[in-house]
Design a protein around this motif. Structure first.
Motif, PDB file in Angstrom:
ATOM      1  N   SER A 143       0.711  -1.360   0.079  1.00 60.34           N
ATOM      2  CA  SER A 143      -0.111   0.034   0.030  1.00 60.34           C
ATOM      3  C   SER A 143       0.758   1.396   0.141  1.00 60.34           C
ATOM      4  O   SER A 143       1.674   1.350   0.823  1.00 60.34           O
ATOM      5  CB  SER A 143      -1.005   0.059   1.264  1.00 60.34           C
ATOM      6  N   VAL A 178      -0.208   3.485   2.867  1.00 56.04           N
ATOM      7  CA  VAL A 178       0.258   3.250   4.191  1.00 56.04           C
ATOM      8  C   VAL A 178       1.775   3.598   4.313  1.00 56.04           C
ATOM      9  O   VAL A 178       2.074   4.392   5.150  1.00 56.04           O
ATOM     10  CB  VAL A 178       0.235   1.587   4.393  1.00 56.04           C
ATOM     11  N   THR A 228      -4.964  -0.250   8.721  1.00 58.29           N
ATOM     12  CA  THR A 228      -4.738  -0.355   7.398  1.00 58.29           C
ATOM     13  C   THR A 228      -3.543  -1.360   7.196  1.00 58.29           C
ATOM     14  O   THR A 228      -3.979  -2.246   6.457  1.00 58.29           O
ATOM     15  CB  THR A 228      -4.532   0.657   6.774  1.00 58.29           C
ATOM     16  N   ARG A 229      -2.636  -1.381   7.819  1.00 54.55           N
ATOM     17  CA  ARG A 229      -1.565  -2.230   7.411  1.00 54.55           C
ATOM     18  C   ARG A 229      -2.232  -3.773   8.011  1.00 54.55           C
ATOM     19  O   ARG A 229      -1.805  -4.804   7.547  1.00 54.55           O
ATOM     20  CB  ARG A 229      -0.324  -1.775   8.364  1.00 54.55           C
ATOM     21  N   THR A 238      -5.126  -4.809   8.094  1.00 53.45           N
ATOM     22  CA  THR A 238      -6.004  -5.471   7.180  1.00 53.45           C
ATOM     23  C   THR A 238      -5.204  -5.876   5.989  1.00 53.45           C
ATOM     24  O   THR A 238      -5.715  -7.038   5.420  1.00 53.45           O
ATOM     25  CB  THR A 238      -7.253  -4.296   6.774  1.00 53.45           C
TER      26      THR A 238
END
Length: 141
Positions: A8, A11, A46-47, A49
């Motif tokens: 990502s 991220v 987020t990381r 997930t």
């Protein structure tokens, strides 16, 4: 075809931005939910997930390979079972037919090449030859 895991860019960028924001103030709070704490929490979620997603892809690839191998093994055993019935009862038996085999009698694979119909002779007519008589006039030969 394996599924590709992903990273990502958001991220990565947020992690760098977090470090820069912390250089202003470790407990920076700009109000309206704009705080180092909220930002860090969203980056971490987020990381996590993303990692869970990549783990699922890895497990899915493993499962796909397992199913492919099981399909191959099952197909081979199915063929061996039919061959076994043919060995015990014969390929022209009712049992072989019941097991899903097709009898060679009357099958398309044993039919001879279809006969080519004979060519019908068409009457041909000879074209009339014409030639010039040397004076530029046509004459029949």
């Amino acid at each position: 075809m394996s599924l590709k895991t992903r990273g990502s860019a958001a991220v990565d960028k947020a992690q760098r931005r977090l470090a820069l924001l912390k250089s202003i103030n470790e407990n920076l709070d700009l109000g309206h939910g704009l705080s180092i704490e909220a930002y860090t929490r969203l980056i971490d979620n987020t990381r996590a997930t993303l990692e869970a997603h990549n783990t699922l892809l890895s497990n899915l690839e493993e499962s796909r390979k397992t199913i492919t191998q099981m399909d191959k093994t099952l197909s081979e055993l199915s063929e061996r079972m039919l061959t076994g019935v043919a060995t015990v009862y014969g390929r022209n038996s009712m049992e072989y037919s019941k097991a899903g085999g097709s009898s060679r009698k009357g099958s398309n694979s044993q039919k001879s090449i279809s006969q080519i119909p004979s060519v019908v002779a068409l009457p041909t007519t000879q074209p009339t030859q014409t030639a010039t008589n040397g004076k530029g006039r046509l004459s029949n030969v």
